[in-house]
Write a protein that holds these residues in place. Structure first.
Motif, PDB file in Angstrom:
ATOM      1  N   SER A  79      14.786  -7.664   7.626  1.00 53.85           N
ATOM      2  CA  SER A  79      15.715  -6.546   7.797  1.00 53.85           C
ATOM      3  C   SER A  79      14.964  -5.222   7.739  1.00 53.85           C
ATOM      4  CB  SER A  79      16.802  -6.575   6.720  1.00 53.85           C
ATOM      5  OG  SER A  79      16.233  -6.525   5.415  1.00 53.85           O
ATOM      6  N   TYR A  80      13.786  -5.242   7.099  1.00 59.29           N
ATOM      7  CA  TYR A  80      12.885  -4.086   7.061  1.00 59.29           C
ATOM      8  C   TYR A  80      11.469  -4.638   7.037  1.00 59.29           C
ATOM      9  CZ  TYR A  80      10.515   0.166   5.550  1.00 59.29           C
ATOM     10  OH  TYR A  80       9.659   1.240   5.472  1.00 59.29           O
ATOM     11  N   VAL A  81      10.632  -4.156   7.928  1.00 55.70           N
ATOM     12  CA  VAL A  81       9.247  -4.637   8.002  1.00 55.70           C
ATOM     13  C   VAL A  81       8.333  -3.640   7.298  1.00 55.70           C
ATOM     14  CG1 VAL A  81       7.354  -5.305   9.512  1.00 55.70           C
ATOM     15  CG2 VAL A  81       9.713  -5.807  10.184  1.00 55.70           C
ATOM     16  N   TYR A  82       7.717  -4.062   6.194  1.00 56.16           N
ATOM     17  CA  TYR A  82       6.788  -3.196   5.475  1.00 56.16           C
ATOM     18  C   TYR A  82       5.527  -2.962   6.304  1.00 56.16           C
ATOM     19  CZ  TYR A  82       9.558  -4.351   1.287  1.00 56.16           C
ATOM     20  OH  TYR A  82      10.568  -4.516   0.382  1.00 56.16           O
ATOM     21  N   SER A  83       5.010  -1.753   6.228  1.00 56.92           N
ATOM     22  CA  SER A  83       3.756  -1.465   6.924  1.00 56.92           C
ATOM     23  C   SER A  83       2.565  -1.449   5.974  1.00 56.92           C
ATOM     24  CB  SER A  83       3.854  -0.122   7.658  1.00 56.92           C
ATOM     25  OG  SER A  83       4.163   0.930   6.750  1.00 56.92           O
ATOM     26  N   THR A  84       2.788  -1.237   4.667  1.00 57.25           N
ATOM     27  CA  THR A  84       1.667  -1.117   3.722  1.00 57.25           C
ATOM     28  C   THR A  84       1.817  -1.957   2.456  1.00 57.25           C
ATOM     29  OG1 THR A  84       2.652   0.774   2.537  1.00 57.25           O
ATOM     30  CG2 THR A  84       1.283   1.272   4.479  1.00 57.25           C
ATOM     31  N   LEU A  85       2.994  -2.386   2.125  1.00 66.69           N
ATOM     32  CA  LEU A  85       3.251  -2.961   0.797  1.00 66.69           C
ATOM     33  C   LEU A  85       2.418  -4.197   0.484  1.00 66.69           C
ATOM     34  CD1 LEU A  85       5.267  -1.153  -0.549  1.00 66.69           C
ATOM     35  CD2 LEU A  85       6.889  -3.039  -0.634  1.00 66.69           C
ATOM     36  N   HIS A  86       2.139  -5.011   1.490  1.00 68.33           N
ATOM     37  CA  HIS A  86       1.437  -6.267   1.236  1.00 68.33           C
ATOM     38  C   HIS A  86      -0.036  -6.245   1.651  1.00 68.33           C
ATOM     39  CE1 HIS A  86       5.674  -8.077   1.321  1.00 68.33           C
ATOM     40  NE2 HIS A  86       5.252  -8.117   0.078  1.00 68.33           N
ATOM     41  N   ASN A  87      -0.490  -5.132   2.226  1.00 66.60           N
ATOM     42  CA  ASN A  87      -1.903  -5.082   2.626  1.00 66.60           C
ATOM     43  C   ASN A  87      -2.669  -3.923   1.987  1.00 66.60           C
ATOM     44  OD1 ASN A  87      -1.099  -2.860   4.210  1.00 66.60           O
ATOM     45  ND2 ASN A  87      -0.641  -4.190   5.952  1.00 66.60           N
ATOM     46  N   ASN A  88      -2.038  -3.193   1.084  1.00 68.05           N
ATOM     47  CA  ASN A  88      -2.696  -2.165   0.293  1.00 68.05           C
ATOM     48  C   ASN A  88      -2.842  -2.715  -1.123  1.00 68.05           C
ATOM     49  OD1 ASN A  88      -2.633   0.062  -1.744  1.00 68.05           O
ATOM     50  ND2 ASN A  88      -2.666   1.381   0.055  1.00 68.05           N
ATOM     51  N   ILE A  89      -4.074  -2.844  -1.615  1.00 71.72           N
ATOM     52  CA  ILE A  89      -4.296  -3.516  -2.894  1.00 71.72           C
ATOM     53  C   ILE A  89      -3.570  -2.831  -4.052  1.00 71.72           C
ATOM     54  CG2 ILE A  89      -6.457  -2.263  -3.351  1.00 71.72           C
ATOM     55  CD1 ILE A  89      -7.476  -4.842  -4.701  1.00 71.72           C
ATOM     56  N   PHE A  90      -3.443  -1.519  -3.995  1.00 79.63           N
ATOM     57  CA  PHE A  90      -2.754  -0.799  -5.066  1.00 79.63           C
ATOM     58  C   PHE A  90      -1.252  -1.068  -5.010  1.00 79.63           C
ATOM     59  CE2 PHE A  90      -6.634   1.567  -4.098  1.00 79.63           C
ATOM     60  CZ  PHE A  90      -7.212   1.632  -5.371  1.00 79.63           C
ATOM     61  N   ASN A 128       6.302   3.831   2.349  1.00 75.08           N
ATOM     62  CA  ASN A 128       5.990   4.996   3.183  1.00 75.08           C
ATOM     63  C   ASN A 128       5.250   6.112   2.447  1.00 75.08           C
ATOM     64  OD1 ASN A 128       7.326   4.509   5.911  1.00 75.08           O
ATOM     65  ND2 ASN A 128       8.995   4.013   4.516  1.00 75.08           N
ATOM     66  N   GLU A 129       5.015   5.927   1.144  1.00 73.69           N
ATOM     67  CA  GLU A 129       4.455   6.997   0.329  1.00 73.69           C
ATOM     68  C   GLU A 129       2.946   6.818   0.155  1.00 73.69           C
ATOM     69  OE1 GLU A 129       4.140  10.392  -1.475  1.00 73.69           O
ATOM     70  OE2 GLU A 129       6.074   9.728  -0.678  1.00 73.69           O
ATOM     71  N   ASP A 130       2.215   7.949   0.188  1.00 72.99           N
ATOM     72  CA  ASP A 130       0.763   7.912   0.003  1.00 72.99           C
ATOM     73  C   ASP A 130       0.345   8.098  -1.454  1.00 72.99           C
ATOM     74  OD1 ASP A 130       0.237   7.521   2.720  1.00 72.99           O
ATOM     75  OD2 ASP A 130       0.364   9.669   3.120  1.00 72.99           O
ATOM     76  N   GLN A 131       1.172   8.779  -2.247  1.00 72.46           N
ATOM     77  CA  GLN A 131       0.889   8.990  -3.668  1.00 72.46           C
ATOM     78  C   GLN A 131       1.964   8.253  -4.470  1.00 72.46           C
ATOM     79  OE1 GLN A 131      -0.145  13.089  -4.786  1.00 72.46           O
ATOM     80  NE2 GLN A 131      -0.228  13.599  -2.598  1.00 72.46           N
ATOM     81  N   PHE A 132       1.551   7.209  -5.159  1.00 70.95           N
ATOM     82  CA  PHE A 132       2.560   6.300  -5.732  1.00 70.95           C
ATOM     83  C   PHE A 132       2.149   5.715  -7.088  1.00 70.95           C
ATOM     84  CE2 PHE A 132      -0.223   4.320  -2.627  1.00 70.95           C
ATOM     85  CZ  PHE A 132      -0.827   3.325  -3.380  1.00 70.95           C
TER      86      PHE A 132
END
Length: 239
Positions: A79-90, A128-132
């Motif tokens: 229903s929503y495709v993540y762009s960073t959640l599963h491939n950004n180690i942080f 979608n956030e760069d500072q998290f």
């Protein structure tokens, strides 16, 4: 009964040789567990497991039988495709940590659309956030509202916060009383939404100590709460 249900994946567990049990928090029924038969048996089945990564947001066509503990999935799509959640180690360390906590504290088959939408919206913000680096702190603090022990927001000028009662006080009650840096951060976060979170500046050590305090707060108010095994990974990544 065949129906559609928006879902957020909390956990998955291998069952027998080729099956998976996937636990989700759903918009229409709260916590629901699904049995995926034979999904690990073939390459085609294995390709479907990409849908069931931690905290994925799905639209599920389910075969739901009210008196059973495990239900079936007929069709699934994002229903929503993540762009960073599963491939950004942080971010993935945050996802692992929060999914473990949510799987622990969300147990009831009970509809709560407000909680579902809070989770979905917050995770999309993180994607979608760069500072998290403080995201998980605010997420857990806001989660307490839906679990029934949100800190009271009155008397925030008082010098202590009582972890046992969830209120601000002017006197020290020993091990349950919070003061100093943890109190300052608590007051900051209580008045903050995700879109203003970047204005809250916290060092790695402060973040770790505040998170330990938050987890103790959860322990005090949820008798079955267990400190997540992924905590050490999170601390190592954000130290």
């Amino acid at each position: 009964m065949l129906s559609k249900n928006s879902s957020i994946v909390l956990s998955k567990l291998k069952y027998r040789e080729y099956d998976l049990i996937v636990k989700c928090y759903t918009e229409q029924r709260g916590v629901v567990s699904y049995l995926l038969r034979g999904v690990l048996k073939s390459k085609k089945g294995l390709s479907k497991t990409v849908y069931f990564q931690a905290l994925s947001q799905l639209e599920i066509e389910e075969v739901y039988k009210p008196n059973q503990s495990l239900h079936a999935i007929k069709e699934v799509k994002f229903s929503y495709v993540y762009s960073t959640l599963h491939n950004n180690i942080f971010k993935s360390s945050i996802v692992l940590f929060l999914s473990e906590i949510l799987s622990n504290v969300l147990k009831e088959e009970e509809k709560n659309e407000d909680l579902f939408h809070f989770m979905a919206t917050a995770l999309q913000y993180l994607d979608n956030e760069d500072q998290f680096s403080n995201f998980h702190l605010l997420f857990l603090l806001k989660l307490t509202r839906y679990l029934g022990f949100q800190p009271e927001s009155v008397n925030t000028d008082f010098s202590y916060f009582n972890l046992e009662t969830g209120v601000f006080e002017n006197s020290n009650h020993g091990i349950y009383s919070v003061s100093g840096e943890n109190l300052i951060i608590l007051k900051q976060l209580l008045g903050t939404n995700f879109d203003a979170l970047n204005a809250v500046k916290i060092t790695g050590k402060q973040r770790q100590e505040f998170l330990n305090m938050l987890l103790y707060y959860f322990e005090l108010h949820l008798g079955s709460f267990k400190k997540p095994r992924s905590l050490q990974v999170l601390n190592d990544v954000f130290h």
